[in-house]
Design an enzyme around this catalytic site. Structure first.
Site, short mmCIF file in Angstrom:
data_model
loop_
_atom_site.label_atom_id
_atom_site.label_comp_id
_atom_site.label_asym_id
_atom_site.label_seq_id
_atom_site.Cartn_x
_atom_site.Cartn_y
_atom_site.Cartn_z
N LYS A 38 52.84 31.83 55.01
CA LYS A 38 52.73 32.08 56.46
C LYS A 38 53.76 33.11 56.92
O LYS A 38 53.44 34.01 57.68
CB LYS A 38 52.95 30.79 57.27
CG LYS A 38 51.95 29.70 57.02
CD LYS A 38 52.14 28.52 57.95
CE LYS A 38 53.49 27.83 57.80
NZ LYS A 38 53.73 27.20 56.49
N ARG A 87 53.83 20.97 64.30
CA ARG A 87 53.67 20.27 63.02
C ARG A 87 53.38 18.79 63.24
O ARG A 87 53.14 18.08 62.27
CB ARG A 87 54.96 20.37 62.21
CG ARG A 87 55.01 21.56 61.25
CD ARG A 87 56.46 21.74 60.87
NE ARG A 87 56.69 22.15 59.53
CZ ARG A 87 57.19 23.35 59.19
NH1 ARG A 87 57.39 24.27 60.10
NH2 ARG A 87 57.47 23.62 57.95
N ARG A 112 61.17 30.33 44.43
CA ARG A 112 61.57 31.26 45.49
C ARG A 112 63.10 31.41 45.54
O ARG A 112 63.83 30.44 45.44
CB ARG A 112 61.07 30.74 46.84
CG ARG A 112 61.51 31.61 48.01
CD ARG A 112 60.65 31.40 49.21
NE ARG A 112 60.87 30.10 49.84
CZ ARG A 112 60.22 29.71 50.95
NH1 ARG A 112 59.32 30.50 51.50
NH2 ARG A 112 60.46 28.52 51.47
N ARG A 142 67.02 28.07 48.70
CA ARG A 142 67.14 27.23 49.90
C ARG A 142 67.23 25.77 49.50
O ARG A 142 66.54 25.35 48.57
CB ARG A 142 65.91 27.43 50.80
CG ARG A 142 65.99 28.66 51.66
CD ARG A 142 64.67 29.02 52.33
NE ARG A 142 63.92 27.91 52.93
CZ ARG A 142 62.81 28.08 53.66
NH1 ARG A 142 62.35 29.30 53.89
NH2 ARG A 142 62.18 27.06 54.16
N ARG A 147 58.34 17.75 51.88
CA ARG A 147 57.68 18.68 52.82
C ARG A 147 56.16 18.64 52.64
O ARG A 147 55.42 18.69 53.62
CB ARG A 147 58.22 20.10 52.59
CG ARG A 147 59.69 20.22 53.01
CD ARG A 147 60.33 21.48 52.47
NE ARG A 147 59.86 22.68 53.14
CZ ARG A 147 60.02 23.91 52.64
NH1 ARG A 147 60.59 24.09 51.47
NH2 ARG A 147 59.61 24.95 53.31
P1 AMP Z 1 59.70 26.39 57.43
O1 AMP Z 1 60.52 27.60 57.11
O2 AMP Z 1 58.64 26.63 58.49
O3 AMP Z 1 59.12 25.70 56.20
O4 AMP Z 1 60.70 25.33 58.11
C1 AMP Z 1 61.87 24.90 57.43
C2 AMP Z 1 62.30 23.56 57.96
O5 AMP Z 1 62.62 23.68 59.38
C3 AMP Z 1 61.27 22.45 57.89
O6 AMP Z 1 61.22 21.83 56.61
C4 AMP Z 1 61.78 21.51 58.97
O7 AMP Z 1 62.92 20.79 58.53
C5 AMP Z 1 62.24 22.48 60.06
N1 AMP Z 1 61.13 22.79 60.99
C6 AMP Z 1 60.55 24.02 61.20
N2 AMP Z 1 59.55 23.93 62.10
C7 AMP Z 1 59.50 22.62 62.47
C8 AMP Z 1 58.66 21.89 63.37
N3 AMP Z 1 57.70 22.47 64.07
N4 AMP Z 1 58.91 20.55 63.51
C9 AMP Z 1 59.90 19.94 62.83
N5 AMP Z 1 60.70 20.57 61.95
C10 AMP Z 1 60.51 21.89 61.76
#
Ligand code: AMP
Length: 221
Positions: free
Chosen positions: A13, A88, A127, A162, A173
């Site tokens: 994404k 989410r 990654r 990360r 996740r």
């Molecule tokens: P991402 O880079 O989008 O995978 O987000 C990394 C982390 O940020 C996720 O694993 C969550 O811990 C947090 N996060 C990002 N977006 C959300 C969301 N909409 N709701 C809750 N946690 C989020």
């Protein structure tokens, strides 16, 4: 255009949203990037969110909703946006609906980037991300290796893994996506705004597929 971009963590994404931003000039809002930036800067929100992010859990809805609604109110996002990583949960989706409705808007489209679990596990576990906050280039130990192991090709900084790309966090996740975020896709599905796009193939192939979908929805470059 007001768009939501959904898909498993590691579906691509972030990469695709950046390309769509470059092509259509649409404002890209990544909640993962916003949270990581707050964690790096040590803001109160960042401090609260850090333990959740580190182990791959979702940050509580109240924190995320406030952060996103505030961002959507900024001038550059008023005409449209591509929301990446939000909503989410059902509560986040409903809060977004309320906020858009209050401004007389609705979502134009929800794009689900579809990639099998095995593929995202491989992408996430391999990654590596540039540790320089101004660069943050992404690599993959096998498919996109840097020229010098462990160093960023662009800026020479050290590449990091990360915390949430470590095996236990990846598992959590994915579970969360299947448990909570798929429900959100179903919720939008009942309104007929969802387009499922395969995220398998080269970055350019997936980009072309997404461009076609967005052009059909009325986006112009
Ligand atoms: P991402 O880079 O989008 O995978 O987000 C990394 C982390 O940020 C996720 O694993 C969550 O811990 C947090 N996060 C990002 N977006 C959300 C969301 N909409 N709701 C809750 N946690 C989020």
């Amino acid at each position: 255009m007001r768009l939501v971009f959904m898909g498993l963590p590691g579906a691509g994404k972030g990469t695709q949203a950046k390309l769509l931003h470059e092509h259509f000039r649409i404002v890209h809002i990544s909640t993962g990037d916003m949270i990581r930036e707050r964690i790096r800067s040590g803001t109160p929100t960042g401090l609260k969110a850090e333990p959740y992010v580190a182990c791959g859990d979702l940050v509580p809805d109240a924190i995320m909703v406030d952060m996103v609604i505030e961002r959507l109110g900024e001038p550059d996002a008023r005409a449209g946006f591509l929301l990446d990583g939000f909503p989410r949960t059902q509560a986040q989706a409903e809060a977004l609906d309320r906020s858009l409705a209050a401004a007389g808007h609705t979502l134009d489209a929800v794009i689900v980037l579809d990639v099998p679990d095995d593929t995202v596990v491989d992408r996430l576990s391999g990654r590596r991300t540039c540790g320089n906050p101004n660069c943050q280039a992404n690599y993959h130990v096998r498919t996109i290796p840097p020229k010098i192991e462990g160093k960023c090709d662009r800026c020479g900084s050290t590449l990091l893994q990360r915390d949430d790309d470590k095996p236990e966090a990846i598992r959590r996740r994915l579970q969360q996506y299947h448990r909570q975020t798929e429900e959100v896709a179903k919720y939008y599905g009942t309104r007929g705004v969802v387009s499922k796009v395969s995220g398998v193939g080269s970055v350019e192939m997936v980009h072309q597929r997404l461009r076609e979908v967005l052009v059909n929805k009325g986006c112009s470059a």
